[in-house]
Design an enzyme around this catalytic site. Sequence first.
Site, PDB file in Angstrom:
ATOM      1  CG  ASP A 194      43.335  40.546  32.933  1.00  0.00           C
ATOM      2  OD1 ASP A 194      43.465  41.751  33.169  1.00  0.00           O
ATOM      3  OD2 ASP A 194      43.981  39.663  33.527  1.00  0.00           O
ATOM      4  CG  HIS A 208      47.062  40.052  35.795  1.00  0.00           C
ATOM      5  ND1 HIS A 208      45.927  40.609  35.267  1.00  0.00           N
ATOM      6  CD2 HIS A 208      47.470  40.908  36.763  1.00  0.00           C
ATOM      7  CE1 HIS A 208      45.668  41.734  35.899  1.00  0.00           C
ATOM      8  NE2 HIS A 208      46.583  41.939  36.812  1.00  0.00           N
TER       9      HIS A 208
END
Length: 324
Positions: free
Chosen positions: A159, A187
């Site tokens: 990410d 996440h």
Amino acid sequence: LKPPVRVAITGAAGQIGYSLIFRVASGEMLGPNQPVILHLIDLPFAMTALNGVAMEIQDCAFPLVQGIVATDNQTVGFKDVNYALLVGAKPRGPGMERGDLLKDNGKIFTETGKYINDHASRDIKVVVVGNPCNTNCLILANQIKDIPKENFTAMTRLDHNRAQYQLADKLGVHSSDIRKIAIFGNHSPTMVPYIDQMTAKNHKATVDQQWVTQTFIPSVQQRGAEIIKARKLSSAASAGNAAMNHITTWVNGTAEGDYTSMAIPSDGSYGVPKGLIFSFPVTVKNGKYSIVQGLPISPFYQGLLDKTIKELVDERNAVDHLLK
Ligand code: NAI
């Protein structure tokens, strides 16, 4: 050359495994002076495919590979292991609720935690990649009795890397010119890409707030789904790359004046309940990470943080029976 270290990769017969293992074998993760013994772990049904992967590693004649253990036996798989990249997990099937996913993976990570506790090297560094990775890591770490809790982390580096690219593209610079950004939280689509301190080419850089809320944050949060749509398969090479980056940074440290993102046991910083596996901005030095303190949190970011904290607390509550 240094003495070899043992690197375990679970889900080694899967698609992330196939892109990750060869790069670890080539020395990209731990450097050109660090020989490795690869411990490739998967489920019994995948052993034929895993043996194929092992044959391909042999056929690369990698100078740094000093041994390959390909197994479905976790006692053998985690024996004396120094680094573990836990990729193997049960994927979310059609019609499966998030709660079911948590439960099924909870069983896997409880078991893996016991094997690591009983057989791995006491200095093991672990990154959980298999989803839901934050809560899988929480469950795993709960089984550990005499290895420091801070050695158990989960991956939000993908990410982070995705955010870095989107910002570089917007500002017309290279990804490596973007510094001081981080992912906070889970996440999952509630993750929080924090960019209020961003620099580009070492100068403070800003982007307009409307682009941040309407384009940037959704594009980072939904990038995984976009790749599935395009590839008909989930991101694999970029996920493997990020898992390697996570370990490399953990070992070699962050650059002066920069930080990275790792999901780690919360110490209560930024109002995050203690013990949750939460992604924070961290600096790393001599193999130890520290949370970057004192970043200003605007009301906008506080609202997003509250959401991702709540999601992780709910996940923890859903697996409460596994944490006793
Ligand atoms: P895949 O389905 O191609 O491979 C998974 C492999 O894990 C299979 O070979 C399977 O047999 C194995 N496996 C399942 N349970 C296991 C266990 N208990 N022990 C050992 N091996 C086991 O999946 P892929 O694409 O390689 O993804 C793996 C995981 O990584 C998924 O959970 C996915 O959601 C996650 N992921 C996480 C990302 C992150 O940013 N944290 C990014 C991308 C994927």
